[in-house]
Every structure is written in structure tokens, then in C-alpha cells.
Design an enzyme around this catalytic site. Structure first.
Site, short mmCIF file in Angstrom:
data_model
loop_
_atom_site.label_atom_id
_atom_site.label_comp_id
_atom_site.label_asym_id
_atom_site.label_seq_id
_atom_site.Cartn_x
_atom_site.Cartn_y
_atom_site.Cartn_z
N ASP A 214 0.82 -1.22 0.00
CA ASP A 214 0.00 0.00 0.00
C ASP A 214 0.85 1.26 0.00
OD1 ASP A 214 -2.56 1.28 0.04
OD2 ASP A 214 -2.32 1.69 2.17
N SER A 236 -6.71 5.13 -0.65
CA SER A 236 -7.03 3.82 -1.20
C SER A 236 -8.53 3.56 -1.12
CB SER A 236 -6.28 2.73 -0.43
OG SER A 236 -4.88 2.95 -0.48
N GLN A 286 -4.77 -2.25 -6.98
CA GLN A 286 -5.39 -1.24 -6.13
C GLN A 286 -6.04 -0.15 -6.98
OE1 GLN A 286 -3.25 2.07 -3.72
NE2 GLN A 286 -3.57 0.43 -2.23
#
Length: 293
Positions: A214, A236, A286
Site C-alpha cells: 500500500d 485507497s 489497487q
């Protein structure tokens, strides 16, 4: 069951952890209920990678040691806060002959901030194939990315959470390089690993990779569109990972990322993790909100 410490007290409260084990430590307060604390990704906002990693720790605590994580799918619903604990509620959805499924809800101040579904599997020895790693410089030949920063920026980084728990080396961009990625889209390649040796627990290494994944994906999608970094909003939205082969997160991993598209204030990015020997070990995907105010 994982070897991660179940009763290890959380070493920070909105502050800093000294190791990856501290970052992922949870208190078990009841069967299927765990409590953790997250450091900041932005001022007073919990870092999403840590929330995802802790949720995966909670799920793994309810699974037998012969089953390893092979995939996760997660949604970031609300910003987490660094000023209060996060409660992880695990739903034991299914325990089959080969596969185990868990769902986790992360709750803070009475609101669900994050959900995760994770699947675990008994390993099998079967035929396989895999993509080869891009031809890139080795991490040993790349400089620490922050050695050349101005003193003020370097001082800030030296005390940051990332510096304490991770080593990173950025592969320089080479527009003429021939890679497995389609030309004309932004890409980024980063070597990363835990700063210190981790216990020999496969779940811990998978959760550490979830944290790492991430850090740079949204930035890869945003890179061509950043005009004013001080007024950039990135967050995100959802995150998925597939774990293909065993690896260690305390040994160098190449995270080769590309962003096929960005539109509608959303950026989409795909990443592949390779170990130091060039073996493809995991994928991450993502989508993130990207707005330039």
C-alpha cells in the site's frame, strides 16, 4: 495458528512502532475479536496498509498453521484514526477440505472503516509457470533514496515509521528499457524489505507484504498528474492481493508497478512482487482516489 505474539502489548498509540512485529501486534480480547492501534499515513489518519495487514493477522489467528494465505480482497470505507484503537471482528465463513475463508470487519468508534475477505489454502505440488522478472539493477547497487535529500527532509524521514521498519531502493526510470510492461503508461519499480530479520512465520511475512503493497501503488497512478504535491488528495479505495509462492519479507523484494488507467478521480495500479532470485511471488491490485485540489 500463527506464531505472531497474541498477548504482546501494542508498543505505540498513534506514535511509532520499532519493528514490523510491533506494527502487526494485536490483543485478543475475545474469541474472534482483536484490538490494534495504527500509526499515521497522513496527519491523524491511520495508514491503510497497516489496517489491512492487521486485519489479515486477525484472520490468520483463526486458521490452522497448515493453511497459507493465497488471496485477499479489501475495501477502505472510512479513514481510520490514530487516536483510538481499531477492533477487528473475524467471521469464520468456511473451513473446507482445502480452502478456508474468513471475513474481517475493522470497527473504530462504532463505525466500520474497513472490510477484508481472505482465503487460505493447503499447499499442493502441481505443474506451474510464471513470468520472468524485469531486468533491473539489484538493490545492492542502488543508493538509499534519502541520502541526497536536504537535511530537513532527511531528518523528518529518519524518524518516520517507514524508515524504522523498512529498507527501500528505487530503480531509476529508463524510458528506453525494454520491459514486460506496455509502453506509454506510468510505472515504478521499488526494491523493499523489512529492516530487521523477522520470525520464521509465513503469516507474518505475508502480512508484512500487505503493508508494503500500500506504500507506492497509488503514487504510481498519480505520478503523471501531480502538479502540486501539497494539495494532492490520495486515498485507497480497494485493494486485492494474490500470493503465489513462499517468500520472506525480510529479504529484498522487487515491486514492479504499472498504472494502465486513471480517470474520474480514480487511479488504477497493478504490482508484481519478485524475490531476489527473480521468482514471481505475489500480485497486488489497487484503485485509489486521486484529486488535485
Amino acid at each position: 495458528m500463527s506464531d505472531l505474539p497474541e498477548d504482546r502489548p501494542v508498543a505505540f498509540a498513534g506514535g511509532r512502532a520499532e519493528s514490523f512485529v510491533d506494527l502487526l501486534s494485536l490483543d485478543e480480547i475475545e474469541q474472534n475479536i482483536f484490538r490494534g492501534t495504527c500509526h499515521a499515513g497522513a496527519p491523524l489518519r491511520a495508514f491503510g496498509g497497516q489496517v489491512a495487514a492487521q486485519a489479515l493477522v486477525a484472520a490468520g489467528r483463526t486458521v490452522t498453521a497448515d493453511r497459507h494465505v493465497h488471496s485477499l480482497h479489501a475495501y477502505f470505507l472510512r479513514p481510520g484514526r490514530t487516536t483510538s484503537p481499531i477492533i477487528y471482528l473475524v467471521d469464520r465463513v468456511r473451513d473446507g477440505r482445502s480452502f478456508t475463508t474468513r471475513r474481517v470487519m475493522a470497527v473504530q468508534n462504532g463505525e466500520t472503516i474497513f472490510t477484508l475477505s481472505a482465503s487460505f489454502k493447503v499447499p499442493e505440488d502441481t505443474p506451474e509457470h510464471r513470468r520472468a522478472m524485469p531486468d533491473v539493477p539489484r538493490p545492492e547497487d542502488l543508493p538509499d533514496p534519502y541520502e541526497g535529500l536536504p537535511r530537513s527532509a532527511r531528518d523528518h524521514y529518519e524518524v518516520s515509521q517507514t524508515r524504522l521498519v523498512m529498507d527501500m531502493r528505487f530503480v531509476p526510470k529508463d524510458p528506453e528499457a525494454v520491459t514486460h510492461l506496455t509502453d506509454g503508461i506510468p510505472h515504478q519499480r521499488v526494491w523493499m524489505k523489512a529492516a530487521e530479520k523477522l520470525p520464521d512465520d509465513p503469516l507474518l511475512h505475508v502480512c508484512a507484504m500487505a503493508y508494503m503493497s500500500d506504500l507506492t501503488l497509488a503514487g504510481t497512478a498519480a505520478a503523471p498528474h501531480i502538479t502540486d504535491p501539497q494539495n494532492l488528495q490520495m486515498a485507497s479505495l480497494d485493494h486485492a492481493m494474490w500470493f503465489h509462492r513462499p517468500f520472506r519479507a525480510d529479504e529484498w523484494l522487487l515491486f514492479a508497478q504499472a498504472s494502465p488507467t486513471a480517470q474520474d478521480a480514480r487511479g488504477f495500479a497493478i504490482g508484481e512482487f519478485y524475490n531476489h532470485d527473480g521468482v514471481l511471488v505475489a500480485h497486488a491490485v489497487q484503485e485509489a482516489v486521486i484529486r488535485q485540489h
